[in-house]
Enzyme design. Structure first.
Site, PDB file in Angstrom:
ATOM      1  CB  CYS A 132      -9.840 -13.747  14.980  1.00 31.31           C
ATOM      2  SG  CYS A 132      -8.944 -12.236  14.591  1.00 31.31           S
ATOM      3  N   GLY A 151      -2.505  -9.110  24.787  1.00 29.27           N
ATOM      4  CA  GLY A 151      -1.923  -9.830  25.910  1.00 29.27           C
ATOM      5  C   GLY A 151      -2.817 -10.783  26.671  1.00 29.27           C
TER       6      GLY A 151
END
Length: 493
Positions: free
Chosen positions: A355, A201
């Site tokens: 990532c 989040g």
């Protein structure tokens, strides 16, 4: 002289890697988290080396040999602490002023404050500095890691202050490269925004802060919908976003590649129609009630990935990295991105990010998406002032379990391996035409960060075909290229 020892890190080994998005293991999705420790087991020394990984990435030739050594060396150092200040909170000027003040928290003498960890540059600790690419000095960099901050008594006052402003939501500790995708989305207060894989989040909070650009006292017309496939992570996501005390967010729990169409009921009084009236097509049911099909102005597609860009904070990846992991995630990543493109409003922006350094999860997914959208989606050229980026790759190689490089799908001789691969994992013949160099690679050694990949895509007026092709050379009309790809993919959060 004996050769220098490789850096090691004491890490509790477990079958599932804790933290981050869930990962694929043995064909099944395993939840992140820590395994209960058995007292009879011992701590293992994790060597920061992986021969296959080094060979795979060196073979991609995205860095010269001498620079590749610096790249690997950076991956073996711990991440510095980075955090950002929220403008949503009225205290942001006060917090920023405390960090910029000449007398830093009681006048800490940084010139004579020695670091205890040889990984830090020259063993010196320097005061926190604003990151040059984050606007208005709201993103900050501190060379000391979160773990090691407690080792410096002179910084104890600063540490306690940082904890307090984090708890009230004014400051969010977040990895530097993780802050970057939302900065490319140019969010306005009236935008409808979808975060497809939102947990834990941090990026979602950024999106919400940009929506409230005018401050907490102004209620914007737009909304941020934060979705995650895992119910528990969605619950954690709710707790994280509630720190901002905004009424303009909604949390959903759906597999991102199957995110449903949303409809908003239209008001009968034309003068009181919501901002949704311009979102998409308006449908009328048999009772005469009108509904607008939601199309989003901005979509963040930060997909589940192998995560080798996080090696600096997740030492277990040195031990667990395999070349097959990226191949197993490619189709899921593509399906999530394709669903995002279908939900995007004309002229809307979607940011695809991972990532990971792996081109199979990055450029290959973007190339496949552009091919299947047939002009309905285009790559945008984007840049942040002060941010050092590497261009996207136009060519790359795959590798088998034995370490042999594969240059095309037709060269794969192992039939079992061929079933797990797809022609779309290899470089497209029209890579330059697709503009893959507009993708952005964020390399750790450039600005002392983690690794990341970002692509900014814009929806055009052209229709996105429903039919999929099996390869770059095959005509549209078939779906998938193998039995593996025709099966619905399971998703991790």
């Amino acid at each position: 002289e004996s050769p220098p020892k490789e850096p090691t890190q004491k890490t509790w080994t477990s079958k599932t890697m804790g933290g981050g998005k869930r990962h694929l293991k043995g064909g099944k999705w395993q939840k992140g988290g820590k395994r209960r420790r058995n007292r009879k087991e011992k701590w293992d020394e994790i060597k920061m080396e992986n021969t296959m990984m080094e060979k795979y990435y060196k073979g991609q030739s995205f860095l010269p040999d001498e620079e590749f050594a610096e790249f690997l060396d950076t991956l073996k150092r711990p991440l510095p602490m980075t955090f950002r200040i929220s403008k949503y909170d009225g205290m942001y000027k006060h917090v920023r002023g405390k960090l910029e003040a000449e007398s830093f928290f009681g006048g800490v003498d940084f010139e004579n404050l020695e670091g205890k960890d040889d990984f830090y540059k020259k063993g010196k600790v320097v005061r926190p500095v604003p990151m040059p690419w984050y606007r208005e000095h709201l993103g900050w960099y501190f060379i000391v890691s979160k773990k090691d901050l407690k080792k410096f008594p002179p910084l104890d006052e600063f540490r306690k202050w940082l904890v307090s402003v984090t708890e009230i939501g004014t400051v969010t500790r977040q990895e530097a490269v993780s802050m970057i995708p939302p900065l490319f989305m140019d969010i306005k207060p009236h935008h409808w925004v979808l975060d497809m894989c939102a947990a834990p989040g941090s990026k979602t909070c950024q999106l919400l802060e940009f929506l409230h650009e005018k401050g907490a006292s102004h209620i914007p017309e737009g909304i941020v919908i934060a979705n995650d496939a895992d119910r528990r992570r969605a619950h954690m996501l709710t707790k994280q976003i509630k720190r901002l005390r905004s009424p303009n967010f909604l949390v959903t729990n759906h597999p991102a590649q199957f995110f449903p169409n949303l409809f908003v009921e239209e008001e009968s009084d034309a003068s009181s129609k919501p901002a949704s009236s311009s979102l998409g097509r308006i449908y009328t049911n048999r009772h005469g009630e009108q509904y607008t099909q939601v199309r989003f102005d901005r979509i963040l597609c930060d997909v589940p990935c192998t995560g080798d860009g996080t090696l600096r904070k997740n030492a277990l990846l040195w031990k667990n990295w395999t070349v097959m992991a990226g191949y197993g995630l490619h189709y899921l990543q593509y399906r999530i991105a394709l669903r995002g493109a279908q939900l995007l409003k004309l002229g809307g922006i979607m940011v695809y990010s991972t990532c990971s350094f792996n081109p199979v999860e990055n450029e290959a997914v973007v190339a496949r998406l552009l091919h299947q959208c047939a002009g309905g989606l285009v790559l945008e050229k984007a840049q942040l002032e002060g941010l050092k980026i590497d261009k996207g790759l136009e060519t790359w190689k795959l590798m088998d379990k034995k370490g042999e490089f594969l240059t095309s799908y037709d060269t794969v001789k192992d039939e079992k391996l061929k079933e797990k691969l797809s022609p779309f994992m290899f470089p497209p013949p029209n890579a330059k035409e697709l503009g893959l160099e507009r993708c952005m690679r964020l390399m750790p050694h450039r600005q002392d960060t983690g690794g990341f990949f970002v692509a900014v895509l814009k929806r055009t007026e052209k229709h996105i075909p429903i039919e999929e092709t099996a390869s770059y050379t095959e005509e549209r009309g078939r779906k998938g290229n193998s039995a593996t790809e025709n099966k619905p993919a399971k998703e991790g959060g």
